[in-house]
Each structure stands twice: as C-alpha cells, then as structure tokens.
Design a protein around this motif. Structure first.
Motif, short mmCIF file in Angstrom:
data_model
loop_
_atom_site.label_atom_id
_atom_site.label_comp_id
_atom_site.label_asym_id
_atom_site.label_seq_id
_atom_site.Cartn_x
_atom_site.Cartn_y
_atom_site.Cartn_z
N TRP A 311 -9.67 13.05 14.07
CA TRP A 311 -9.21 14.38 13.64
C TRP A 311 -9.58 14.64 12.17
O TRP A 311 -8.80 15.15 11.39
CB TRP A 311 -7.71 14.53 13.88
N GLY A 312 -10.77 14.19 11.82
CA GLY A 312 -11.26 14.38 10.46
C GLY A 312 -10.74 13.38 9.45
O GLY A 312 -11.07 13.46 8.26
N VAL A 313 -9.93 12.40 9.89
CA VAL A 313 -9.34 11.42 8.98
C VAL A 313 -10.08 10.09 9.12
O VAL A 313 -10.24 9.59 10.24
CB VAL A 313 -7.84 11.22 9.29
N THR A 314 -10.51 9.54 8.01
CA THR A 314 -11.10 8.19 8.01
C THR A 314 -10.17 7.24 7.26
O THR A 314 -9.47 7.66 6.32
CB THR A 314 -12.48 8.18 7.32
N THR A 315 -10.15 5.99 7.69
CA THR A 315 -9.27 5.00 7.04
C THR A 315 -9.90 4.55 5.72
O THR A 315 -11.12 4.48 5.59
CB THR A 315 -9.04 3.80 7.97
N ARG A 316 -9.05 4.22 4.76
CA ARG A 316 -9.53 3.90 3.41
C ARG A 316 -9.39 2.43 3.04
O ARG A 316 -9.88 2.02 2.00
CB ARG A 316 -8.78 4.75 2.38
N ASN A 317 -8.68 1.67 3.83
CA ASN A 317 -8.56 0.24 3.52
C ASN A 317 -8.40 -0.56 4.80
O ASN A 317 -8.32 0.00 5.90
CB ASN A 317 -7.39 -0.02 2.54
N ARG A 318 -8.37 -1.87 4.65
CA ARG A 318 -8.35 -2.79 5.79
C ARG A 318 -7.13 -2.57 6.69
O ARG A 318 -7.26 -2.47 7.91
CB ARG A 318 -8.36 -4.22 5.24
N GLU A 319 -5.94 -2.48 6.09
CA GLU A 319 -4.72 -2.36 6.89
C GLU A 319 -4.67 -1.01 7.63
O GLU A 319 -4.18 -0.94 8.75
CB GLU A 319 -3.47 -2.51 6.01
N GLN A 320 -5.16 0.05 6.99
CA GLN A 320 -5.20 1.34 7.67
C GLN A 320 -6.11 1.28 8.90
O GLN A 320 -5.81 1.86 9.94
CB GLN A 320 -5.69 2.44 6.72
N ASN A 321 -7.23 0.56 8.79
CA ASN A 321 -8.13 0.41 9.93
C ASN A 321 -7.45 -0.37 11.05
O ASN A 321 -7.60 -0.04 12.23
CB ASN A 321 -9.43 -0.28 9.50
N ALA A 341 5.61 4.08 0.02
CA ALA A 341 5.29 5.50 0.02
C ALA A 341 3.80 5.72 -0.22
O ALA A 341 3.21 5.10 -1.09
CB ALA A 341 6.10 6.21 -1.06
N GLY A 342 3.21 6.60 0.58
CA GLY A 342 1.82 6.98 0.36
C GLY A 342 0.79 6.07 1.00
O GLY A 342 -0.39 6.14 0.66
N THR A 343 1.20 5.23 1.94
CA THR A 343 0.23 4.34 2.58
C THR A 343 -0.45 4.98 3.77
O THR A 343 -1.33 4.38 4.39
CB THR A 343 0.90 3.02 3.02
N GLY A 344 -0.05 6.21 4.14
CA GLY A 344 -0.74 6.95 5.19
C GLY A 344 -0.14 6.80 6.58
O GLY A 344 -0.80 7.10 7.57
N LYS A 345 1.11 6.37 6.67
CA LYS A 345 1.73 6.14 7.99
C LYS A 345 1.78 7.42 8.82
O LYS A 345 1.29 7.46 9.95
CB LYS A 345 3.15 5.57 7.80
N THR A 509 1.73 -4.05 8.56
CA THR A 509 2.34 -3.66 7.28
C THR A 509 1.23 -3.13 6.39
O THR A 509 0.30 -3.85 6.05
CB THR A 509 3.02 -4.88 6.61
N LEU A 510 1.33 -1.85 6.05
CA LEU A 510 0.32 -1.21 5.20
C LEU A 510 0.59 -1.60 3.74
O LEU A 510 1.71 -1.47 3.26
CB LEU A 510 0.35 0.30 5.39
N ALA A 511 -0.45 -2.04 3.08
CA ALA A 511 -0.25 -2.67 1.77
C ALA A 511 -0.56 -1.75 0.60
O ALA A 511 0.11 -1.82 -0.44
CB ALA A 511 -1.13 -3.93 1.67
N ARG A 512 -1.56 -0.88 0.73
CA ARG A 512 -2.02 -0.14 -0.43
C ARG A 512 -1.76 1.35 -0.28
O ARG A 512 -2.08 1.95 0.74
CB ARG A 512 -3.51 -0.39 -0.64
N GLY A 513 -1.17 1.95 -1.30
CA GLY A 513 -0.94 3.39 -1.29
C GLY A 513 -2.23 4.16 -1.54
O GLY A 513 -3.05 3.76 -2.34
N GLU A 514 -2.38 5.28 -0.80
CA GLU A 514 -3.58 6.10 -0.96
C GLU A 514 -3.21 7.54 -1.29
O GLU A 514 -4.03 8.44 -1.19
CB GLU A 514 -4.41 6.08 0.35
N ARG A 515 -1.96 7.77 -1.71
CA ARG A 515 -1.50 9.14 -1.95
C ARG A 515 -2.09 9.66 -3.26
O ARG A 515 -2.75 10.68 -3.28
CB ARG A 515 0.03 9.16 -1.98
N SER A 516 -1.81 8.98 -4.35
CA SER A 516 -2.35 9.37 -5.65
C SER A 516 -2.12 8.24 -6.63
O SER A 516 -1.30 7.35 -6.38
CB SER A 516 -1.67 10.65 -6.16
N ARG A 517 -2.81 8.26 -7.75
CA ARG A 517 -2.61 7.20 -8.74
C ARG A 517 -1.20 7.27 -9.32
O ARG A 517 -0.61 6.26 -9.69
CB ARG A 517 -3.68 7.30 -9.83
#
Length: 526
Positions: A311-321, A341-345, A509-517
């Motif tokens: 749906w136009g979304v690509t994963t940005r890190n290993r755990e998201q994939n 917060a912000g890990t893309g769940k 368990t999603l490890a890295r936030g991708e929301r914003s710095r």
C-alpha cells in the motif's frame, strides 16, 4: 535402605523424593527385607515386556520440608479468585476481617466485585464439602483442584491479636498484621508469610519484622528483558559450526535451509533468525519447522524494496521487515507487535490490512479496537453512536490513514475523496465493551494499545476470532496507563509469552523508531 511412613529429611528424603512420586502406601514397600524384593527372572522379564498400566493422575507430591502458612490479604482474593489453589503444598489462613472486607466489596458489576463474588463461591464450596471439620482445616484439593496440596484454615477462635504499637486500632490492614504476628508467635518456628498486593501493607509488615511477599502468580515474567523478542542473531561462528551439514533447496521465491547443530534446541517455530557479518553474505530467515535435532529456515521477502511496497509503504529496518512478513503471511493467524513510540506498528498493520482487504480480497473488512484508558483526567461522556464515541480514541488511526490515503496529485480532488471513502467503508471502529459473544468471520482485527488490557480481556478479544480471521495486537509496554497493570502482568505480555512457538502465531519487538529525530531522542532521553 529403609524408610518408614513418609520420607524424612536430609539425604534420605531427597533420595525418596527422586525415586517415588506416589502416596505413602507405595513407599512402605521398602520396609520389606531385601530377599522379599528378589523376584524370579522370568516374572521380571514378563513384567518388563507387558505394557505399563495407565495410572490415574495424582496430585503434586508435597515437599518433605515444612509447609509454610500463608495469610492472604483481601486484595489477593479480589485480584485472582482462584488464588486459593495456587500455593501448591502450603497452607492458607484467612483472618475473619478478610471475609468481612470480601463481603463489603461483592456488590456491583465491576471486575473487583465479580472477583469478590467468585472468591466467596469458592470458599463456600470448600466449607460446604461433606464431612469437613473447619477447625482442623479444609483440604484444598477437596474441590477438585489436584494441584493444591495444602489446607485452608479460617480464623475460628479469638487469637491474641493486638494491633502493632503506634498503628490505628480499627483499620483492617492493621488487624491483619496483628493476626500475622499472633500466628507467628503461636506456630513458631513454622514460617508464617503475609501475601498482599498492597505495596504499603508489605512495607509496614517488613517494618514490623514480619515475612511478606507479593502475589506473583499473575505475572507472566518478572523482568521485561526476559520477554520473547521474536528474533535471534545467529552467532559469528554459525556457518563454521553448522555449514557442513546444511541442506538447501529452492521453492518459488524462497530458499530453504535445513540446519542441524547446537543452535536448534534454542529455536522456536516462526522465530526470525539473521546473520550479519562484514564481508559475508547476510541471511534473514524464519524458522518454519523444528523436527528433532533439525530446523528449517525459510528466507524472507524483502518489503524494503519498492517493488514489494505494501500500500505504498516500504519497511525501513530489519525488524519492520520481519513484522511485515508476519502481517502479509496468510498462514499466520495471530501477530503481536511491541516497540517504543514511532516504530511503525499501526502504520504497517493498517497498510497490510488495506492491501489484503482491498487488493487481495483475503479479508472482508478491517476492525479496529483499543483499550479506552485515558492518560490524564477523563473528559466525561462522549456524544453519538458507538463509532462516534470511539472517534477521539482513534486519533492514531486517522493519522495513519492520512498517510496511506495519499495518492498521486494527478488523481485530483475527486480521486482523493473517492480513495478516502473506499478506505473508510472497509474500516469499522468498535468498542471493546460490546465484544462478548461476537464472532468475526474473515476479518482483519487490529487491537491497538493492547498493553492496557488484562490477560482476561486479552483472552476475551482473541477468542472472538472465527474462521479466516487474523488478529494483530500492538502496544508499547513502556506506556501502560492502567493503574493496576505492570509490564509483567499486562495482557500483551501474557499473549506474547503464551503464543510463542505456535505454528500460526508470530511476534516481533520493533527496535528502532522511524517517526522523527525528535521522537527518537525523546524516547531515549525522557
């Protein structure tokens, strides 16, 4: 070697405990002379060849050491009405003031009132058993709970109870402390332990020199670090230890590896494994089969590539994939996602849901629900229908739909409006309060903020699943807003622990936030 009656203490007791797990009558056999134990060789061979007769299940044998006497606080019974049967071989004592408090809390429809009534029913069933002598103690296994080997004692006579010095005389907590002190003096040197969920009660007990413990049966884990993470990093010497016996084959888009070696016993079905080492090819796979000393790894689809965008979304890190592989797999019926917060769940769960509902037609619609626990003060009643009342709680859903509904600018205003209308028509927002008795057929169910659910609520929601339904539970265990839940007793922790290794369930368990710095820094620094 001879033992009379029950095993004693010390080395003899340990040996007897290892050899025998039956009742006293089975142990008395050892009192016979050694000659009586010698049998004819043919008889022994025949006995060995014959299949063993099935034995009825017996209660867990009591420890050879002295059983403790646990004094239960009222809040333990109201927290878990079945707690009476969870103290193994130890005895339980209930002061009369506990029964009084239980009686005063039984009115109403709250969870506490329901538990108080259930606890009262359990006590009535025990006390009303045929031929029970309350003064001598009631066997807890008389109600059919074989795992409980101790006895229940009610306060049937006046104890020399004096509320501890400098504490108010009339308060129920202080009367219970006085009972514990009196029992300790009366039954010395037997250990008398107060069990309470009230932290302040335990602090007062320790200040008075009394033994006290928290009721831990409700905790899935004691430390969040022990929670199953869903992914395992393969050691640097993995290929040197396991490479010689690896079988590999191709099936469709995936490569399979059959592994034999020392790492296999530590693996679980649907656990992700990855190997990353400089100068060597990386491996990202999921355990699909464990049979004896061998395990099968299946390589993953790379949802980080644009051609596999969901749906136009690509994963940005290993755990998201890893998470997206679980969300898009039709063989996985239950997925749990935890992370800060912000890990893309929510975004990944919604993107996967929209693709499988609108494009692949695997499910008929998306149902979204969440625990309605506010962070601050309640703002009062909300107007409107069920869906409108849930609107303010679903801000996270609206934010993510705004991202997912973006289309090409060439589509124009009409195109964007049509897309939004189509998406909204396939998403239903439901309140958890009306879930009892429902059955979801071919639905994609998202349970958001699941860390605020109790294990009982979690069970209620998961058991709504009918044929063809997939359930996604998401939450951040560091953001529990329910005052009586902790990371160890949360329903989300409970679900992760109970479903690990199930062939149709997965967790990551999603490890890295991708929301914003800014959000990433706040998660770490605040």
């Amino acid at each position: 070697m001879a033992f009379a009656g029950r095993p004693g203490s010390g080395a003899e007791a340990a040996l007897a405990e290892n050899l025998f797990h039956g009742e006293d009558e089975e142990i008395v056999v050892l009192d016979q002379p050694e000659e009586a134990l010698v049998e004819d060789t043919s008889r022994r061979k025949a006995a060995a060849a014959a299949p063993p007769e099935p034995k009825p299940r017996k209660a867990k044998p009591r420890s050879t050491g002295p059983a403790k006497l646990f004094v239960l606080d009222t809040n333990v019974l109201m927290h878990d009405p079945m707690c009476l049967f969870r103290f193994e071989e130890h005895d339980i004592f209930l002061p009369m003031i506990v029964l009084e408090e239980l009686d005063s809390h039984k009115k109403g429809t709250t969870e506490v009132a329901r538990n108080a009534r259930q606890a009262s029913r359990s006590l009535d069933a025990l006390a009303g058993s045929q031929g029970v002598d309350i003064t001598a103690g009631i066997r807890l296994d008389s109600a059919g709970h074989r795992e409980a080997g101790g006895c229940l004692f009610f306060q049937t006579q006046a104890l020399n109870v004096a509320a501890p010095q400098n504490l108010p005389q009339g308060k129920a907590d202080n009367q219970i402390l006085g009972v514990v002190q009196a029992l300790r003096d009366k039954h010395a040197p037997r250990e008398v332990v107060l069990v309470s969920k009230d932290i302040n009660m335990r602090v007062k007990a320790r200040a008075l020199g009394l033994a006290t413990e928290d009721y831990r049966n409700d905790k899935t884990i004691d430390d969040l670090e022990l929670l199953y993470a869903g992914a395992l990093a393969l050691p640097a010497d993995f290929w040197s230890k396991h490479g010689k016996t690896v079988e590999s084959w191709q099936s469709g888009l995936h490569t399979y590896y059959r592994i034999t070696g020392p790492i296999v016993p530590s693996l679980l079905i649907n656990q992700f494994v990855y190997f990353e080492s400089p100068g060597e090819p990386s491996l990202y796979a999921r355990v699909t089969e464990i049979r004896g000393k061998t395990a099968v790894f299946k390589t993953l689809k790379d949802y980080g590539h644009l051609k596999h965008a969901v749906w136009g979304v690509t994963t940005r890190n290993r755990e998201q994939n890893f998470a997206m592989n679980l969300l898009m797999d039709p063989e996985i019926d239950f997925v749990t996602l935890t992370g800060t917060a912000g890990t893309g769940k929510t975004l990944m769960a919604l993107a996967a849901g929209l693709t499988q509902v609108l494009d692949e037609r695997r499910y008929t619609e998306i149902i979204v629900t969440r625990a309605t626990v506010s962070v601050g003060e309640d703002i009062g009643f909300l107007p409107g229908t069920e869906e409108e009342k849930m609107g303010p709680w679903m801000g996270a859903l609206d934010d993510n739909l705004e991202v997912l509904a973006k289309t090409e600018t060439s589509a124009g205003e009409w195109g964007r409006a049509a897309t939004n209308e189509l998406i909204r028509s396939r998403i239903k927002v439901k309140s958890m309060n009306f879930m009892r008795g429902r059955t979801f057929l071919n639905k994609y169910v998202i349970i958001d903020e699941a860390q605020n659910l109790t294990p009982k609520q979690m069970k209620t929601l998961i058991t709504r699943a009918g044929p063809g339904t997939k359930i996604i539970c998401m939450g951040n265990l560091a953001q529990i807003d329910t005052p009586y839940l902790t990371e160890g007793s949360s329903g989300l922790t409970f679900a992760v622990d109970k479903f690990k290794g199930w062939p149709h369930g997965g967790h990551i368990t999603l490890a890295r936030g991708e929301r914003s710095r800014l959000a990433d820094f706040a998660s770490d620094a605040l």
